[in-house]
Design an enzyme around this catalytic site. Structure first.
Site, PDB file in Angstrom:
ATOM      1  N   SER A 217       1.416   3.551  -2.199  1.00  0.00           N
ATOM      2  CA  SER A 217       1.157   4.657  -3.133  1.00  0.00           C
ATOM      3  C   SER A 217       0.695   5.939  -2.452  1.00  0.00           C
ATOM      4  CB  SER A 217       0.131   4.225  -4.191  1.00  0.00           C
ATOM      5  OG  SER A 217      -1.080   3.890  -3.580  1.00  0.00           O
TER       6      SER A 217
ATOM      7  N   ILE B 190      -3.517   9.876  12.653  1.00  0.00           N
ATOM      8  CA  ILE B 190      -2.362  10.500  11.996  1.00  0.00           C
ATOM      9  C   ILE B 190      -2.878  11.377  10.852  1.00  0.00           C
ATOM     10  CG2 ILE B 190      -0.182  10.073  10.782  1.00  0.00           C
ATOM     11  CD1 ILE B 190      -0.202   8.884  13.653  1.00  0.00           C
TER      12      ILE B 190
ATOM     13  N   GLY C  43       0.831  -1.212   0.000  1.00  0.00           N
ATOM     14  CA  GLY C  43       0.000   0.000   0.000  1.00  0.00           C
ATOM     15  C   GLY C  43       0.855   1.247   0.000  1.00  0.00           C
TER      16      GLY C  43
ATOM     17  N   SER D 192      -3.785  -0.494  14.449  1.00  0.00           N
ATOM     18  CA  SER D 192      -4.422   0.788  14.785  1.00  0.00           C
ATOM     19  C   SER D 192      -4.800   0.742  16.261  1.00  0.00           C
ATOM     20  CB  SER D 192      -5.690   0.956  13.944  1.00  0.00           C
ATOM     21  OG  SER D 192      -6.509   2.007  14.456  1.00  0.00           O
TER      22      SER D 192
ATOM     23  N   ASN E 203      -7.476  12.663   5.419  1.00  0.00           N
ATOM     24  CA  ASN E 203      -8.346  12.961   6.560  1.00  0.00           C
ATOM     25  C   ASN E 203      -8.246  14.411   7.038  1.00  0.00           C
ATOM     26  OD1 ASN E 203      -5.987  13.107   8.112  1.00  0.00           O
ATOM     27  ND2 ASN E 203      -6.126  11.003   8.835  1.00  0.00           N
TER      28      ASN E 203
ATOM     29  N   LYS F 282      -8.638  -4.937  12.644  1.00  0.00           N
ATOM     30  CA  LYS F 282      -7.382  -4.543  13.285  1.00  0.00           C
ATOM     31  C   LYS F 282      -7.159  -5.321  14.593  1.00  0.00           C
ATOM     32  CE  LYS F 282      -6.003  -1.401  10.240  1.00  0.00           C
ATOM     33  NZ  LYS F 282      -4.777  -1.535   9.428  1.00  0.00           N
TER      34      LYS F 282
ATOM     35  N   TYR G  31     -13.677  -2.365  10.470  1.00  0.00           N
ATOM     36  CA  TYR G  31     -12.283  -1.919  10.607  1.00  0.00           C
ATOM     37  C   TYR G  31     -11.715  -2.341  11.963  1.00  0.00           C
ATOM     38  CZ  TYR G  31      -8.263   1.287  10.528  1.00  0.00           C
ATOM     39  OH  TYR G  31      -6.993   1.830  10.565  1.00  0.00           O
TER      40      TYR G  31
ATOM     41  N   ASP H 131      -1.741  -6.930  -5.316  1.00  0.00           N
ATOM     42  CA  ASP H 131      -3.028  -6.747  -4.646  1.00  0.00           C
ATOM     43  C   ASP H 131      -3.009  -7.694  -3.454  1.00  0.00           C
ATOM     44  OD1 ASP H 131      -5.612  -6.925  -3.706  1.00  0.00           O
ATOM     45  OD2 ASP H 131      -6.540  -6.962  -5.690  1.00  0.00           O
TER      46      ASP H 131
ATOM     47  N   ASN I 111       1.255  -2.510   5.384  1.00  0.00           N
ATOM     48  CA  ASN I 111       0.594  -1.214   5.588  1.00  0.00           C
ATOM     49  C   ASN I 111      -0.735  -1.086   4.850  1.00  0.00           C
ATOM     50  OD1 ASN I 111       0.651   1.942   5.919  1.00  0.00           O
ATOM     51  ND2 ASN I 111       0.523   1.550   3.710  1.00  0.00           N
TER      52      ASN I 111
HETATM   53  P1  NAD Z   1      -4.321   5.382   2.578  1.00  0.00           P
HETATM   54  O1  NAD Z   1      -5.675   5.099   2.042  1.00  0.00           O
HETATM   55  O2  NAD Z   1      -3.598   6.598   2.092  1.00  0.00           O
HETATM   56  O3  NAD Z   1      -3.369   4.139   2.369  1.00  0.00           O
HETATM   57  C1  NAD Z   1      -3.799   2.821   2.224  1.00  0.00           C
HETATM   58  C2  NAD Z   1      -3.067   2.220   1.039  1.00  0.00           C
HETATM   59  O4  NAD Z   1      -3.435   0.852   0.916  1.00  0.00           O
HETATM   60  C3  NAD Z   1      -3.450   2.915  -0.278  1.00  0.00           C
HETATM   61  O5  NAD Z   1      -2.265   3.236  -0.982  1.00  0.00           O
HETATM   62  C4  NAD Z   1      -4.259   1.868  -1.007  1.00  0.00           C
HETATM   63  O6  NAD Z   1      -4.151   1.955  -2.406  1.00  0.00           O
HETATM   64  C5  NAD Z   1      -3.634   0.588  -0.451  1.00  0.00           C
HETATM   65  N1  NAD Z   1      -4.480  -0.583  -0.655  1.00  0.00           N
HETATM   66  C6  NAD Z   1      -5.792  -0.722  -0.372  1.00  0.00           C
HETATM   67  N2  NAD Z   1      -6.221  -1.934  -0.743  1.00  0.00           N
HETATM   68  C7  NAD Z   1      -5.156  -2.587  -1.263  1.00  0.00           C
HETATM   69  C8  NAD Z   1      -4.962  -3.862  -1.823  1.00  0.00           C
HETATM   70  N3  NAD Z   1      -5.974  -4.727  -1.955  1.00  0.00           N
HETATM   71  N4  NAD Z   1      -3.729  -4.209  -2.249  1.00  0.00           N
HETATM   72  C9  NAD Z   1      -2.699  -3.334  -2.143  1.00  0.00           C
HETATM   73  N5  NAD Z   1      -2.818  -2.094  -1.637  1.00  0.00           N
HETATM   74  C10 NAD Z   1      -4.040  -1.724  -1.202  1.00  0.00           C
HETATM   75  O7  NAD Z   1      -4.475   5.433   4.171  1.00  0.00           O
HETATM   76  P2  NAD Z   1      -3.380   5.587   5.322  1.00  0.00           P
HETATM   77  O8  NAD Z   1      -3.987   6.483   6.326  1.00  0.00           O
HETATM   78  O9  NAD Z   1      -2.047   5.899   4.774  1.00  0.00           O
HETATM   79  O10 NAD Z   1      -3.373   4.108   5.957  1.00  0.00           O
HETATM   80  C11 NAD Z   1      -2.267   3.211   5.857  1.00  0.00           C
HETATM   81  C12 NAD Z   1      -2.407   2.152   6.955  1.00  0.00           C
HETATM   82  O11 NAD Z   1      -2.332   2.785   8.225  1.00  0.00           O
HETATM   83  C13 NAD Z   1      -3.730   1.392   6.926  1.00  0.00           C
HETATM   84  O12 NAD Z   1      -3.517   0.042   7.253  1.00  0.00           O
HETATM   85  C14 NAD Z   1      -4.531   2.099   8.013  1.00  0.00           C
HETATM   86  O13 NAD Z   1      -5.531   1.260   8.548  1.00  0.00           O
HETATM   87  C15 NAD Z   1      -3.427   2.397   9.013  1.00  0.00           C
HETATM   88  N6  NAD Z   1      -3.738   3.471   9.949  1.00  0.00           N
HETATM   89  C16 NAD Z   1      -3.893   4.752   9.533  1.00  0.00           C
HETATM   90  C17 NAD Z   1      -4.184   5.740  10.469  1.00  0.00           C
HETATM   91  C18 NAD Z   1      -4.354   7.185  10.103  1.00  0.00           C
HETATM   92  O14 NAD Z   1      -4.752   7.967  10.972  1.00  0.00           O
HETATM   93  N7  NAD Z   1      -4.073   7.603   8.885  1.00  0.00           N
HETATM   94  C19 NAD Z   1      -4.318   5.396  11.830  1.00  0.00           C
HETATM   95  C20 NAD Z   1      -4.153   4.066  12.208  1.00  0.00           C
HETATM   96  C21 NAD Z   1      -3.856   3.109  11.265  1.00  0.00           C
END
Ligand code: NAD
Length: 247
Positions: A13, A184, A11, A138, A189, A155, A151, A61, A85
């Site tokens: 990107s 974060i 993930g 998380s 968000n 987690k 979710y 994927d 991630n």
């Molecule tokens: P984000 O949506 O920017 O990143 C998630 C990434 O996962 C994206 O790049 C998406 O394309 C990729 N993805 C989704 N489905 C996929 C698949 N089937 N195969 C490959 N890639 C896939 O969100 P983020 O906030 O950067 O979250 C990243 C991680 O951190 C997640 O696991 C999220 O649950 C966790 N997280 C985020 C926060 C926060 O506050 N942002 C807090 C706690 C946990």
């Protein structure tokens, strides 16, 4: 043979994943930037190369076993460390949630980690040099909130999967830990946290602020470091005290 270690980030990107890719390249890893679409990570790989780092895009994927297997088969340099991630939110009231959304969340956040970690652990075992896996869980894997039932279940399952893998793979020198970020701030968000509901949420965090991507750096690098050789099976919150907020 290069002594440079390889890191796989799923993930990669956007958001945390792109940040981890840059961070690990800056720490000298060759980084495999995994995403469903190669064009989404090709730019990041070029940016990392421009700053003197080493990275390559990798199509994967995480919900699809054939895609994960193909990615591992294509690897010239299999990973020494893995950051699981990739994740999706699937927000919505439990009463109204569709089966499709529930499946998508569990498939990505839980089954995806199972598939990637299994492939990585098999390759680490075969090479006999151990490795480290960090699962991005998380604080919602440790407590609940409204509107995120799938979710929070995914987690919480991931925290247990982390411990189960740590137990089974210690004998191969593979350490498995979870990082449990609080809220974060990311481009996705940012808008929400400017609303009244978003500001009210921030007031419930003991440190009265959102986490920044950089707040995850030292905890992640610690879990990957040689100095953490005796740390496995832990779920480390990085949340400004959100989990210990007053009831
Ligand atoms: P984000 O949506 O920017 O990143 C998630 C990434 O996962 C994206 O790049 C998406 O394309 C990729 N993805 C989704 N489905 C996929 C698949 N089937 N195969 C490959 N890639 C896939 O969100 P983020 O906030 O950067 O979250 C990243 C991680 O951190 C997640 O696991 C999220 O649950 C966790 N997280 C985020 C926060 C926060 O506050 N942002 C807090 C706690 C946990």
């Amino acid at each position: 043979m290069t002594s440079q270690k390889t890191a796989l980030v799923t993930g990669a990107s956007s958001g945390l994943g792109a940040h981890f890719g840059r961070l690990l390249a800056g720490q000298g890893y060759h980084v495999l930037l995994a995403a469903r679409r190669l064009d989404k990570v090709a730019d990041l790989a070029s940016q990392i190369a421009l700053t003197g780092g080493s990275a390559e895009p990798l199509k994967m994927d995480v919900t699809n076993a054939a895609s994960v297997d193909a990615a591992f088969e294509a690897m010239i340099r299999p990973p020494d460390v893995v950051i699981n991630n990739a994740g999706v939110a699937g927000d919505g009231a439990a009463m109204d949630m569709t089966e499709e959304v529930f499946d998508m969340v569990i498939d990505t956040n839980l089954k995806g980690v199972f598939l990637v970690s299994q492939a990585a652990a098999r390759s680490m075992k075969a090479r006999g040099q151990g490795g480290a896996i960090v699962n991005i869980a998380s604080i919602l894997g440790l407590r609940v909130a409204g509107g995120v039932s799938a979710y929070t279940a995914s987690k919480a399952g991931l925290v247990q999967l982390t411990k189960a893998h740590a137990l089974e793979w210690a004998r191969y020198g593979i350490r498995v830990n979870a990082l449990c970020p609080g809220y974060i701030e990311t481009p996705l968000n940012r808008e929400f946290f400017e609303t009244e509901a978003g500001k009210a949420l921030i007031r419930r965090i003991p440190q009265r602020r959102l986490g920044q991507l950089a707040d995850l750096d030292a905890p992640l690098l610690m879990l990957l470091s040689k100095g953490a050789a005796y740390v496995t099976g832990c779920a480390l919150p990085v949340d400004g005290g959100h989990l210990v907020s007053s009831l």
